[in-house]
Scaffold this motif. Structure first.
Motif, PDB file in Angstrom:
ATOM      1  N   LEU A  37       0.823  -1.210   0.000  1.00 51.23           N
ATOM      2  CA  LEU A  37       0.000   0.000   0.000  1.00 51.23           C
ATOM      3  C   LEU A  37       0.858   1.262   0.000  1.00 51.23           C
ATOM      4  CD1 LEU A  37      -2.888  -0.987   2.440  1.00 51.23           C
ATOM      5  CD2 LEU A  37      -3.014  -0.718  -0.036  1.00 51.23           C
ATOM      6  N   ILE A  38       1.952   1.222   0.729  1.00 49.12           N
ATOM      7  CA  ILE A  38       2.868   2.374   0.726  1.00 49.12           C
ATOM      8  C   ILE A  38       3.457   2.568  -0.660  1.00 49.12           C
ATOM      9  CG2 ILE A  38       5.099   3.191   1.602  1.00 49.12           C
ATOM     10  CD1 ILE A  38       4.288   1.979   4.331  1.00 49.12           C
ATOM     11  N   ASP A  39       3.847   1.467  -1.309  1.00 47.28           N
ATOM     12  CA  ASP A  39       4.371   1.559  -2.679  1.00 47.28           C
ATOM     13  C   ASP A  39       3.324   2.125  -3.638  1.00 47.28           C
ATOM     14  OD1 ASP A  39       6.803   0.551  -1.865  1.00 47.28           O
ATOM     15  OD2 ASP A  39       6.376  -1.516  -2.527  1.00 47.28           O
ATOM     16  N   TYR A  40       2.089   1.649  -3.517  1.00 47.65           N
ATOM     17  CA  TYR A  40       1.019   2.151  -4.383  1.00 47.65           C
ATOM     18  C   TYR A  40       0.760   3.624  -4.132  1.00 47.65           C
ATOM     19  CZ  TYR A  40       0.015  -2.795  -5.287  1.00 47.65           C
ATOM     20  OH  TYR A  40       0.088  -4.108  -5.634  1.00 47.65           O
ATOM     21  N   GLU A  41       0.792   4.015  -2.875  1.00 56.28           N
ATOM     22  CA  GLU A  41       0.578   5.424  -2.550  1.00 56.28           C
ATOM     23  C   GLU A  41       1.702   6.279  -3.113  1.00 56.28           C
ATOM     24  OE1 GLU A  41       0.889   9.170  -0.604  1.00 56.28           O
ATOM     25  OE2 GLU A  41       2.312   7.560  -0.243  1.00 56.28           O
ATOM     26  N   ARG A  42       2.923   5.796  -3.022  1.00 61.57           N
ATOM     27  CA  ARG A  42       4.069   6.524  -3.549  1.00 61.57           C
ATOM     28  C   ARG A  42       3.958   6.681  -5.064  1.00 61.57           C
ATOM     29  NH1 ARG A  42       8.363   3.505  -1.445  1.00 61.57           N
ATOM     30  NH2 ARG A  42       7.878   4.476   0.532  1.00 61.57           N
ATOM     31  N   SER A  44       1.179   6.496  -6.931  1.00 62.03           N
ATOM     32  CA  SER A  44       0.054   7.367  -7.275  1.00 62.03           C
ATOM     33  C   SER A  44       0.384   8.823  -6.942  1.00 62.03           C
ATOM     34  CB  SER A  44      -1.218   6.921  -6.563  1.00 62.03           C
ATOM     35  OG  SER A  44      -1.085   7.076  -5.176  1.00 62.03           O
ATOM     36  N   HIS A  45       1.132   9.052  -5.894  1.00 60.53           N
ATOM     37  CA  HIS A  45       1.534  10.423  -5.562  1.00 60.53           C
ATOM     38  C   HIS A  45       2.430  10.975  -6.661  1.00 60.53           C
ATOM     39  CE1 HIS A  45       2.751  13.923  -3.269  1.00 60.53           C
ATOM     40  NE2 HIS A  45       3.993  13.605  -3.512  1.00 60.53           N
ATOM     41  N   TYR A  49       0.988  14.044  -8.654  1.00 60.32           N
ATOM     42  CA  TYR A  49       1.571  15.208  -7.991  1.00 60.32           C
ATOM     43  C   TYR A  49       1.371  16.474  -8.824  1.00 60.32           C
ATOM     44  CZ  TYR A  49       5.191  18.314  -6.172  1.00 60.32           C
ATOM     45  OH  TYR A  49       5.862  19.388  -5.666  1.00 60.32           O
TER      46      TYR A  49
END
Length: 106
Positions: A37-42, A44-45, A49
């Motif tokens: 989830l952290i990787d996906y958030e990174r 997508s950010h 951005y």
């Protein structure tokens, strides 16, 4: 009696060991999911951005193209009017300045 207590304690210990092993597996699974989830958030950010800025630039470019299109439409209309006037002038000129057609018998 002591044997019964030892057997019950051993069974409780085995059950608790199994529960601890399952909790440890669950913790590893939760850690794996959290990392994903952290990787996906990174990702997508990084992807989103600059989205607001890009949307704003796209809107500006679209507005500029519309203004350019309007000026081109006006120019096209003017060219059509000029061509229409030239054709009208040619027809008018052709009516009044016709060359007499000579019909000569052979």
């Amino acid at each position: 009696m002591v044997i019964v207590v030892v057997v019950i304690n051993t069974m409780i210990s085995v059950v608790l060991l199994y529960v601890a092993w399952r909790v440890w597996q669950l913790r590893r699974l939760i850690a794996f999911v959290a990392d994903r989830l952290i990787d996906y958030e990174r990702c997508s950010h990084d992807l989103l951005y600059k989205a607001p800025e890009n949307i704003y630039l796209g809107q500006q470019n679209l507005q500029n193209m519309r203004l350019s299109n309007q000026s081109l439409q006006i120019q096209i209309q003017q060219v059509r009017q000029i061509v229409s006037l030239l054709l009208l002038g040619q027809r008018t000129w052709g009516r009044y300045v016709r060359k007499p057609v000579s019909i000569s018998p052979k």
